[in-house]
Design a protein around this motif. Sequence first.
Motif, short mmCIF file in Angstrom:
data_model
loop_
_atom_site.label_atom_id
_atom_site.label_comp_id
_atom_site.label_asym_id
_atom_site.label_seq_id
_atom_site.Cartn_x
_atom_site.Cartn_y
_atom_site.Cartn_z
N ALA A 14 0.85 -1.20 0.00
CA ALA A 14 0.00 0.00 0.00
C ALA A 14 0.88 1.24 0.00
O ALA A 14 2.03 1.20 0.43
CB ALA A 14 -0.92 0.01 1.22
N CYS A 15 0.32 2.31 -0.48
CA CYS A 15 1.00 3.61 -0.48
C CYS A 15 0.49 4.43 0.70
O CYS A 15 -0.53 4.12 1.29
CB CYS A 15 0.70 4.35 -1.78
N VAL A 16 1.22 5.51 1.02
CA VAL A 16 0.80 6.40 2.09
C VAL A 16 -0.63 6.85 1.82
O VAL A 16 -1.00 7.19 0.70
CB VAL A 16 1.74 7.63 2.18
N GLY A 17 -1.46 6.80 2.85
CA GLY A 17 -2.86 7.21 2.72
C GLY A 17 -3.80 6.07 2.36
O GLY A 17 -5.01 6.25 2.38
N GLN A 18 -3.26 4.90 2.05
CA GLN A 18 -4.10 3.76 1.71
C GLN A 18 -4.16 2.79 2.89
O GLN A 18 -3.26 2.74 3.72
CB GLN A 18 -3.56 3.01 0.50
N GLU A 19 -5.22 2.00 2.91
CA GLU A 19 -5.34 0.96 3.93
C GLU A 19 -4.52 -0.27 3.51
O GLU A 19 -4.38 -0.55 2.33
CB GLU A 19 -6.81 0.55 4.09
N VAL A 20 -4.00 -0.96 4.49
CA VAL A 20 -3.26 -2.19 4.28
C VAL A 20 -4.16 -3.35 4.70
O VAL A 20 -4.71 -3.33 5.81
CB VAL A 20 -1.95 -2.22 5.10
N ALA A 21 -4.32 -4.33 3.83
CA ALA A 21 -5.12 -5.51 4.14
C ALA A 21 -4.19 -6.62 4.65
O ALA A 21 -3.14 -6.89 4.06
CB ALA A 21 -5.87 -5.98 2.91
N PHE A 22 -4.58 -7.23 5.76
CA PHE A 22 -3.82 -8.32 6.36
C PHE A 22 -4.68 -9.58 6.37
O PHE A 22 -5.88 -9.53 6.65
CB PHE A 22 -3.43 -7.98 7.81
#
Length: 75
Positions: A14-22
Amino acid sequence: ILPSPQVSLFSSPACVGQEVAFDAIVELSAGEVQAYQWNFDVDSLSTNVASAVYHFDAAGQYTVRLSAFASNGCV
């Protein structure tokens, strides 16, 4: 003595400002997972599913921990 659950943790880039999915895969020798505890350095999340989404405020490396609580009492 029963072994602890074996947890494999995966994340999406993900990029800055995006959510990261785990997502996690948990292997148990006996029982089933009853709950998960996600720790994202400063925040934590308790859930009954092996996936989570989190938004980090800045670029960097972060330590994410996941505990799986099994029905046989092992963590």
